[in-house]
Design a protein around this motif. Structure first.
Motif, PDB file in Angstrom:
ATOM      1  N   LEU A  46       4.813  58.230  15.624  1.00 17.44           N
ATOM      2  CA  LEU A  46       6.337  58.177  16.490  1.00 17.44           C
ATOM      3  C   LEU A  46       6.988  57.206  15.481  1.00 17.44           C
ATOM      4  O   LEU A  46       8.288  57.494  15.452  1.00 17.44           O
ATOM      5  N   ALA A  47       6.516  56.321  14.905  1.00 16.33           N
ATOM      6  CA  ALA A  47       7.338  55.172  14.211  1.00 16.33           C
ATOM      7  C   ALA A  47       7.962  55.696  12.975  1.00 16.33           C
ATOM      8  O   ALA A  47       8.863  55.563  12.624  1.00 16.33           O
ATOM      9  N   VAL A  48       7.063  56.480  12.270  1.00 19.25           N
ATOM     10  CA  VAL A  48       7.669  56.944  10.842  1.00 19.25           C
ATOM     11  C   VAL A  48       8.689  58.295  11.278  1.00 19.25           C
ATOM     12  O   VAL A  48       9.675  58.228  10.690  1.00 19.25           O
ATOM     13  N   ARG A  49       8.471  58.985  12.331  1.00 21.59           N
ATOM     14  CA  ARG A  49       9.414  59.853  12.738  1.00 21.59           C
ATOM     15  C   ARG A  49      10.772  59.387  13.312  1.00 21.59           C
ATOM     16  O   ARG A  49      11.646  59.778  12.812  1.00 21.59           O
ATOM     17  N   ALA A  50      10.726  58.241  13.698  1.00 19.21           N
ATOM     18  CA  ALA A  50      11.945  57.356  14.239  1.00 19.21           C
ATOM     19  C   ALA A  50      12.609  56.996  13.063  1.00 19.21           C
ATOM     20  O   ALA A  50      13.791  57.119  12.879  1.00 19.21           O
TER      21      ALA A  50
ATOM     22  N   VAL B  88      17.056  57.430   9.027  1.00 20.05           N
ATOM     23  CA  VAL B  88      17.496  57.481   7.795  1.00 20.05           C
ATOM     24  C   VAL B  88      18.557  58.702   7.545  1.00 20.05           C
ATOM     25  O   VAL B  88      19.461  58.553   6.676  1.00 20.05           O
ATOM     26  N   ARG B  89      17.923  59.726   7.870  1.00 15.62           N
ATOM     27  CA  ARG B  89      18.731  61.127   7.721  1.00 15.62           C
ATOM     28  C   ARG B  89      20.074  60.854   8.435  1.00 15.62           C
ATOM     29  O   ARG B  89      20.969  61.411   7.993  1.00 15.62           O
ATOM     30  N   ALA B  90      20.222  60.307   9.696  1.00 16.58           N
ATOM     31  CA  ALA B  90      21.374  60.174  10.407  1.00 16.58           C
ATOM     32  C   ALA B  90      22.203  59.322   9.721  1.00 16.58           C
ATOM     33  O   ALA B  90      23.375  59.565   9.690  1.00 16.58           O
ATOM     34  N   TYR B  91      21.797  58.285   9.080  1.00 18.63           N
ATOM     35  CA  TYR B  91      22.760  57.361   8.086  1.00 18.63           C
ATOM     36  C   TYR B  91      23.140  58.040   7.114  1.00 18.63           C
ATOM     37  O   TYR B  91      24.463  57.788   6.420  1.00 18.63           O
ATOM     38  N   ARG B  92      22.503  58.791   6.465  1.00 20.86           N
ATOM     39  CA  ARG B  92      22.928  59.594   5.417  1.00 20.86           C
ATOM     40  C   ARG B  92      23.656  60.759   5.679  1.00 20.86           C
ATOM     41  O   ARG B  92      24.458  61.290   4.577  1.00 20.86           O
ATOM     42  N   GLY B  93      24.056  60.865   6.866  1.00 21.10           N
ATOM     43  CA  GLY B  93      24.976  61.959   7.263  1.00 21.10           C
ATOM     44  C   GLY B  93      24.287  63.350   7.247  1.00 21.10           C
ATOM     45  O   GLY B  93      25.330  64.234   6.993  1.00 21.10           O
ATOM     46  N   ASP B  94      23.168  63.461   7.491  1.00 24.15           N
ATOM     47  CA  ASP B  94      22.446  64.867   7.377  1.00 24.15           C
ATOM     48  C   ASP B  94      23.309  65.629   8.411  1.00 24.15           C
ATOM     49  O   ASP B  94      23.152  65.295   9.787  1.00 24.15           O
ATOM     50  N   PRO B  95      23.902  66.814   8.183  1.00 27.30           N
ATOM     51  CA  PRO B  95      24.651  67.586   9.439  1.00 27.30           C
ATOM     52  C   PRO B  95      23.693  68.311  10.560  1.00 27.30           C
ATOM     53  O   PRO B  95      24.217  68.655  11.385  1.00 27.30           O
ATOM     54  N   ARG B  96      22.433  68.372  10.123  1.00 20.90           N
ATOM     55  CA  ARG B  96      21.499  68.866  10.916  1.00 20.90           C
ATOM     56  C   ARG B  96      21.042  67.926  12.052  1.00 20.90           C
ATOM     57  O   ARG B  96      20.561  68.499  12.896  1.00 20.90           O
TER      58      ARG B  96
ATOM     59  N   PRO C 261      20.232  58.975  17.077  1.00 24.94           N
ATOM     60  CA  PRO C 261      18.783  59.229  16.491  1.00 24.94           C
ATOM     61  C   PRO C 261      18.621  60.600  16.987  1.00 24.94           C
ATOM     62  O   PRO C 261      19.229  61.205  17.829  1.00 24.94           O
ATOM     63  N   GLY C 262      17.541  61.314  16.012  1.00 29.15           N
ATOM     64  CA  GLY C 262      17.238  62.557  16.443  1.00 29.15           C
ATOM     65  C   GLY C 262      16.361  62.787  17.838  1.00 29.15           C
ATOM     66  O   GLY C 262      16.054  61.994  18.275  1.00 29.15           O
ATOM     67  N   PRO C 263      15.854  64.028  17.904  1.00 27.83           N
ATOM     68  CA  PRO C 263      15.008  64.350  18.902  1.00 27.83           C
ATOM     69  C   PRO C 263      13.570  63.727  18.859  1.00 27.83           C
ATOM     70  O   PRO C 263      13.128  63.371  17.800  1.00 27.83           O
TER      71      PRO C 263
ATOM     72  N   GLY D 183      27.119  50.271  14.703  1.00 29.82           N
ATOM     73  CA  GLY D 183      27.490  51.212  13.674  1.00 29.82           C
ATOM     74  C   GLY D 183      26.050  51.718  13.024  1.00 29.82           C
ATOM     75  O   GLY D 183      24.985  51.520  13.330  1.00 29.82           O
ATOM     76  N   PRO D 184      26.209  52.962  12.129  1.00 28.20           N
ATOM     77  CA  PRO D 184      25.139  53.578  11.609  1.00 28.20           C
ATOM     78  C   PRO D 184      24.170  52.611  10.887  1.00 28.20           C
ATOM     79  O   PRO D 184      22.967  52.477  10.984  1.00 28.20           O
ATOM     80  N   ARG D 185      24.898  51.531  10.035  1.00 27.04           N
ATOM     81  CA  ARG D 185      23.762  50.633   9.322  1.00 27.04           C
ATOM     82  C   ARG D 185      23.112  49.707  10.332  1.00 27.04           C
ATOM     83  O   ARG D 185      21.857  49.681   9.862  1.00 27.04           O
ATOM     84  N   GLY D 186      23.580  49.229  11.336  1.00 24.61           N
ATOM     85  CA  GLY D 186      23.003  48.598  12.210  1.00 24.61           C
ATOM     86  C   GLY D 186      21.695  49.183  12.866  1.00 24.61           C
ATOM     87  O   GLY D 186      20.724  48.833  13.131  1.00 24.61           O
ATOM     88  N   ARG D 187      22.026  50.549  13.400  1.00 23.65           N
ATOM     89  CA  ARG D 187      21.223  51.560  14.035  1.00 23.65           C
ATOM     90  C   ARG D 187      19.890  51.681  13.117  1.00 23.65           C
ATOM     91  O   ARG D 187      18.609  51.921  13.420  1.00 23.65           O
TER      92      ARG D 187
END
Length: 212
Positions: free
Chosen positions: A85-89, A94-102, A107-109, A188-192
């Motif tokens: 769970l920790a690795v997934r979070a 990181v993907r969200a911070y990089r702007g992954d359009p998916r 945070p993701g699911p 902001g994204p960096r804080g998250r």
């Protein structure tokens, strides 16, 4: 009955207050997913504590010899789930911070995400906590230690179990409240992302300590 309730309160706080990997995960989840989801997770932990308190007063001393051989394997499973769970979070953050359009904003699911429902959080944390049979051993030891004052009637046993549940729920909701306050500082994204990586690292460290 008042003595049994007091014993249950002390037992519940005693098992709940030491913050381990589950507590850290609860705070991180609430910071990212909000109060309602965090409260659901907190009640999941408290329910597991209540179930184990019930098992203890209903004959935990007889179950301890049966549970001891499976304690280590179940703790390893619990640690593996927490690490996953920790690795997934962390990866999702990181993907969200990089702007992954998916990935939608935030945070993701999965546990720790904005799309996690209170019920899903409740069931997830109930499952994680129930994987630690040391809880029932702890409660059984406390019941045995009280000797002749141990809960013996249905009324005193009920009082003990309810008090243990309420104590655990109070502390877990307090942790969730702390996560809510932490979440308000994430502007902001960096804080998250920083919070996600920090909490994930802490969760992994605490999970490893479960099996060492």
């Amino acid at each position: 009955m008042s003595a049994a309730a007091l014993a249950g309160l002390l037992a519940g706080f005693g098992i709940a207050i030491p913050v381990g990997a589950v507590g850290a995960l609860l705070v991180a989840l609430t910071a990212r997913a909000g109060w309602r989801t965090g409260a659901g997770a907190a009640l999941g932990v408290a329910t597991a504590d209540g179930v184990y308190a019930l098992v203890a007063v209903a004959g935990g001393s007889a179950l301890v010899p049966l549970l001891t051989p499976v304690t280590a394997p179940m703790r390893r499973v619990s640690a593996a789930v927490l690490v996953a769970l920790a690795v997934r979070a962390a990866w999702t953050a990181v993907r969200a911070y990089r702007g992954d359009p998916r990935i939608a904003p935030g945070p993701g699911p999965g546990p720790g995400s904005g799309t996690t429902t209170p019920l899903r959080a409740y069931l997830t944390f109930l499952g994680i906590t129930i994987l630690n049979p040391m809880t029932v051993i702890y409660f059984a030891a406390l019941v045995l230690a009280t000797g002749p004052d141990a809960p013996a009637t249905p009324a005193t046993r009920t009082a003990f179990v309810l008090a243990a549940f309420l104590a655990s729920a109070t502390w877990q909701l307090f942790l969730a409240m702390g996560g809510t306050l932490l979440g308000r500082t994430l502007t902001g994204p960096r804080g998250r992302m920083a919070t996600a990586l920090t909490s994930s690292t802490l969760i992994v460290v605490l999970a490893v300590r479960l099996v060492t």
